[in-house]
Design a protein around this motif. Structure first.
Motif, PDB file in Angstrom:
ATOM      1  N   HIS A  94       0.879  -1.174   0.000  1.00  0.00           N
ATOM      2  CA  HIS A  94       0.000   0.000   0.000  1.00  0.00           C
ATOM      3  C   HIS A  94       0.911   1.216   0.000  1.00  0.00           C
ATOM      4  O   HIS A  94       1.442   1.625   1.039  1.00  0.00           O
ATOM      5  N   GLU A  95       1.060   1.803  -1.206  1.00  0.00           N
ATOM      6  CA  GLU A  95       2.140   2.768  -1.382  1.00  0.00           C
ATOM      7  C   GLU A  95       2.141   3.901  -0.350  1.00  0.00           C
ATOM      8  O   GLU A  95       3.167   4.244   0.223  1.00  0.00           O
ATOM      9  N   ALA A  96       0.958   4.446  -0.073  1.00  0.00           N
ATOM     10  CA  ALA A  96       0.896   5.630   0.784  1.00  0.00           C
ATOM     11  C   ALA A  96       1.373   5.365   2.205  1.00  0.00           C
ATOM     12  O   ALA A  96       1.845   6.276   2.896  1.00  0.00           O
ATOM     13  N   THR A  97       1.236   4.131   2.680  1.00  0.00           N
ATOM     14  CA  THR A  97       1.645   3.844   4.065  1.00  0.00           C
ATOM     15  C   THR A  97       2.859   2.921   4.125  1.00  0.00           C
ATOM     16  O   THR A  97       3.290   2.548   5.220  1.00  0.00           O
ATOM     17  N   SER A  98       3.417   2.578   2.972  1.00  0.00           N
ATOM     18  CA  SER A  98       4.451   1.544   2.937  1.00  0.00           C
ATOM     19  C   SER A  98       5.721   1.917   3.714  1.00  0.00           C
ATOM     20  O   SER A  98       6.465   1.043   4.135  1.00  0.00           O
ATOM     21  N   LYS A  99       5.926   3.206   3.926  1.00  0.00           N
ATOM     22  CA  LYS A  99       7.166   3.597   4.617  1.00  0.00           C
ATOM     23  C   LYS A  99       6.988   3.697   6.130  1.00  0.00           C
ATOM     24  O   LYS A  99       7.945   3.937   6.868  1.00  0.00           O
ATOM     25  N   LEU A 100       5.767   3.533   6.588  1.00  0.00           N
ATOM     26  CA  LEU A 100       5.520   3.740   8.023  1.00  0.00           C
ATOM     27  C   LEU A 100       5.984   2.544   8.854  1.00  0.00           C
ATOM     28  O   LEU A 100       5.975   1.403   8.383  1.00  0.00           O
ATOM     29  N   PRO A 101       6.346   2.809  10.104  1.00  0.00           N
ATOM     30  CA  PRO A 101       6.701   1.694  10.991  1.00  0.00           C
ATOM     31  C   PRO A 101       5.470   0.849  11.318  1.00  0.00           C
ATOM     32  O   PRO A 101       4.332   1.303  11.131  1.00  0.00           O
ATOM     33  N   GLN A 102       5.719  -0.370  11.811  1.00  0.00           N
ATOM     34  CA  GLN A 102       4.633  -1.265  12.219  1.00  0.00           C
ATOM     35  C   GLN A 102       3.615  -0.533  13.088  1.00  0.00           C
ATOM     36  O   GLN A 102       3.977   0.136  14.050  1.00  0.00           O
ATOM     37  N   HIS A 103       2.343  -0.656  12.740  1.00  0.00           N
ATOM     38  CA  HIS A 103       1.206  -0.069  13.461  1.00  0.00           C
ATOM     39  C   HIS A 103       1.162   1.468  13.413  1.00  0.00           C
ATOM     40  O   HIS A 103       0.427   2.094  14.180  1.00  0.00           O
ATOM     41  N   GLY A 104       1.969   2.074  12.523  1.00  0.00           N
ATOM     42  CA  GLY A 104       1.857   3.514  12.296  1.00  0.00           C
ATOM     43  C   GLY A 104       2.537   4.373  13.349  1.00  0.00           C
ATOM     44  O   GLY A 104       3.392   3.903  14.099  1.00  0.00           O
ATOM     45  N   PHE A 105       2.131   5.645  13.386  1.00  0.00           N
ATOM     46  CA  PHE A 105       2.819   6.612  14.250  1.00  0.00           C
ATOM     47  C   PHE A 105       2.012   7.090  15.453  1.00  0.00           C
ATOM     48  O   PHE A 105       2.559   7.726  16.343  1.00  0.00           O
ATOM     49  N   ALA A 106       0.711   6.792  15.513  1.00  0.00           N
ATOM     50  CA  ALA A 106      -0.102   7.366  16.606  1.00  0.00           C
ATOM     51  C   ALA A 106       0.383   6.887  17.973  1.00  0.00           C
ATOM     52  O   ALA A 106       0.403   7.648  18.939  1.00  0.00           O
ATOM     53  N   ARG A 107       0.824   5.637  18.040  1.00  0.00           N
ATOM     54  CA  ARG A 107       1.259   5.096  19.343  1.00  0.00           C
ATOM     55  C   ARG A 107       2.644   5.599  19.735  1.00  0.00           C
ATOM     56  O   ARG A 107       3.098   5.366  20.857  1.00  0.00           O
ATOM     57  N   ASN A 108       3.329   6.246  18.771  1.00  0.00           N
ATOM     58  CA  ASN A 108       4.675   6.778  19.032  1.00  0.00           C
ATOM     59  C   ASN A 108       4.714   8.297  19.062  1.00  0.00           C
ATOM     60  O   ASN A 108       5.791   8.882  19.019  1.00  0.00           O
ATOM     61  N   SER A 109       3.549   8.925  19.083  1.00  0.00           N
ATOM     62  CA  SER A 109       3.521  10.389  19.050  1.00  0.00           C
ATOM     63  C   SER A 109       2.980  10.909  20.370  1.00  0.00           C
ATOM     64  O   SER A 109       2.145  10.265  21.007  1.00  0.00           O
ATOM     65  N   ARG A 110       3.422  12.106  20.734  1.00  0.00           N
ATOM     66  CA  ARG A 110       2.899  12.715  21.946  1.00  0.00           C
ATOM     67  C   ARG A 110       1.595  13.444  21.617  1.00  0.00           C
ATOM     68  O   ARG A 110       1.554  14.297  20.733  1.00  0.00           O
ATOM     69  N   TRP A 111       0.551  13.087  22.325  1.00  0.00           N
ATOM     70  CA  TRP A 111      -0.767  13.671  22.119  1.00  0.00           C
ATOM     71  C   TRP A 111      -0.969  14.833  23.083  1.00  0.00           C
ATOM     72  O   TRP A 111      -0.263  14.965  24.085  1.00  0.00           O
ATOM     73  N   GLU A 112      -2.013  15.619  22.766  1.00  0.00           N
ATOM     74  CA  GLU A 112      -2.367  16.734  23.628  1.00  0.00           C
ATOM     75  C   GLU A 112      -3.603  16.353  24.445  1.00  0.00           C
ATOM     76  O   GLU A 112      -4.542  15.749  23.899  1.00  0.00           O
ATOM     77  N   PHE A 113      -3.593  16.698  25.730  1.00  0.00           N
ATOM     78  CA  PHE A 113      -4.796  16.485  26.544  1.00  0.00           C
ATOM     79  C   PHE A 113      -5.728  17.665  26.312  1.00  0.00           C
ATOM     80  O   PHE A 113      -5.342  18.811  26.550  1.00  0.00           O
ATOM     81  N   LEU A 114      -6.935  17.409  25.847  1.00  0.00           N
ATOM     82  CA  LEU A 114      -7.854  18.484  25.490  1.00  0.00           C
ATOM     83  C   LEU A 114      -8.832  18.813  26.610  1.00  0.00           C
ATOM     84  O   LEU A 114      -9.577  19.782  26.507  1.00  0.00           O
ATOM     85  N   GLY A 115      -8.859  17.979  27.642  1.00  0.00           N
ATOM     86  CA  GLY A 115      -9.727  18.294  28.770  1.00  0.00           C
ATOM     87  C   GLY A 115     -10.711  17.186  29.073  1.00  0.00           C
ATOM     88  O   GLY A 115     -10.768  16.167  28.395  1.00  0.00           O
ATOM     89  N   LYS A 116     -11.489  17.414  30.119  1.00  0.00           N
ATOM     90  CA  LYS A 116     -12.432  16.383  30.569  1.00  0.00           C
ATOM     91  C   LYS A 116     -13.848  16.918  30.543  1.00  0.00           C
ATOM     92  O   LYS A 116     -14.079  18.122  30.600  1.00  0.00           O
ATOM     93  N   SER A 117     -14.786  15.993  30.447  1.00  0.00           N
ATOM     94  CA  SER A 117     -16.173  16.363  30.673  1.00  0.00           C
ATOM     95  C   SER A 117     -16.801  15.228  31.460  1.00  0.00           C
ATOM     96  O   SER A 117     -16.419  14.065  31.303  1.00  0.00           O
ATOM     97  N   GLU A 118     -17.730  15.585  32.328  1.00  0.00           N
ATOM     98  CA  GLU A 118     -18.435  14.543  33.066  1.00  0.00           C
ATOM     99  C   GLU A 118     -19.653  14.137  32.261  1.00  0.00           C
ATOM    100  O   GLU A 118     -20.419  14.980  31.827  1.00  0.00           O
ATOM    101  N   THR A 119     -19.779  12.828  32.025  1.00  0.00           N
ATOM    102  CA  THR A 119     -20.905  12.384  31.212  1.00  0.00           C
ATOM    103  C   THR A 119     -22.104  12.017  32.096  1.00  0.00           C
ATOM    104  O   THR A 119     -23.200  11.842  31.619  1.00  0.00           O
TER     105      THR A 119
END
Ligand code: G6P
Length: 313
Positions: A94-119
């Motif tokens: 799959h050309e567009a993703t062929s260069k990515l590491p196993q399972h992609g980059f989301a698990r290796n990237s630092r995410w931002e905490f956007l906040g909480k809400s009480e459900t």
């Protein structure tokens, strides 16, 4: 955006006031922890937005986390719930993703905490975000699309939900896969059964055969297991993990057509440097809700949403 810790225990003890879920930011802002008034808790590492821990009111841990897991951002976390995006495994064809590491980059990237809400008065939703702007240059070059990810983790007394919304924020269409790679903590893999996948087609990644069909029996484990199921009964039908005859977890999917079942067993566990203790495979099973057997194509402005809710008992 970040909710600072409050003092819900005092609030909860005050007659007439609604109990509130407590959210704390710990470890120099690398982790977010939420505790419900009734005692259940969840902990998320901003690296990968990886859920590291989910405990019930008695403090009993529900997720398996390797004692050798790297939690310092040098490697994807071995355990908890790593988030797979935009490719499951590797996709050399799959050309567009062929260069990515196993399972992609989301698990290796630092995410931002956007906040909480009480459900409700006794549940909390924590939101995390990752977009193309947050990626480092190397990852952006490997996958040059403009995207937004919103990941919501909702803790309630008897359940944990994890939901991902993927949005194409650019002009160029892209194709993606995603998966919630949940490591369940169990007592003894030899006594575990997984039901809900009966009569379903699967790709067996151990021997590479793509068109097997599960019998009408539940799945049991007696060796390395790595299978990608597309359950015949559809996402709303629960996949149930039974441990020693006791029903432990019920996984209900929303818009995620596939379920990966994985246990590395002796040799694969021995080969993973971050898998500790070495016999830890006896105490874990991965049952992973995802959209991985095909590609989700998102045109400009399109969104894809997929979620799982894990119920106890
Ligand atoms: O070692 P990782 O990259 O975290 O992958 C761990 C496992 O993830 C999934 O369950 C795959 O089906 C397996 O083939 C893979 O071994």
């Amino acid at each position: 955006m970040v909710d600072r810790p409050n003092k819900p225990s005092a609030l909860a003890a005050t007659p007439g006031l609604q109990p509130q879920a407590q959210v704390t930011i710990s470890d120099g802002s690398s982790r977010v922890t939420a505790v419900l008034p009734t005692g259940e808790s969840v902990e998320i590492l901003l690296f990968g937005a990886t859920v590291l821990s989910w405990k019930d009111a008695s403090g009993d841990e529900k997720l398996w986390l390797s004692e050798g897991a790297k939690l310092d951002g040098t490697k994807a976390v071995r355990g908890g719930i790593p988030l797979v995006f935009p490719v499951f495994g590797t996709a050399p064809d799959h050309e567009a993703t062929s260069k990515l590491p196993q399972h992609g980059f989301a698990r290796n990237s630092r995410w931002e905490f956007l906040g909480k809400s009480e459900t409700s008065s006794n549940s909390v939703k924590l939101d995390f975000g990752l977009s193309s702007e947050n990626l480092d240059d190397a990852a952006r070059q490997l996958w040059p699309y403009k995207f937004g990810l919103l990941y919501s983790v909702t803790l309630a007394p008897e359940s944990l939900s994890t939901a991902l919304v993927v949005t194409n924020e650019g002009d160029v269409p892209f194709e993606c896969q995603t998966l919630l790679h949940t490591y369940f903590k169990i007592k003894d893999i030899a006594s575990v059964q997984v039901t809900g996948l009966e009569d379903s087609p699967f790709h067996d990644k151990v021997d590479g055969v793509k068109d097997k069909t599960q019998s009408s029996d539940p799945i049991t484990f007696s060796g390395e297991t790595d299978r990608v199921y597309t359950p015949v009964k559809g996402p709303g039908h629960p996949v149930i993990i039974t441990d020693g005859g006791v029903e432990k977890f019920r996984v209900v999917r929303d818009n995620l057509d596939d379920v990966v079942v994985w246990n590395p067993w002796v040799d694969k566990a021995a080969g993973m440097g971050d898998f500790q203790p070495k016999d830890g495979w006896k105490n874990m099973v991965c049952v992973e809700a995802g959209a991985v057997s095909s590609w989700q194509k998102l045109e400009k402005g399109d969104a894809f949403e997929g979620a799982q809710t894990i119920y106890l008992h």
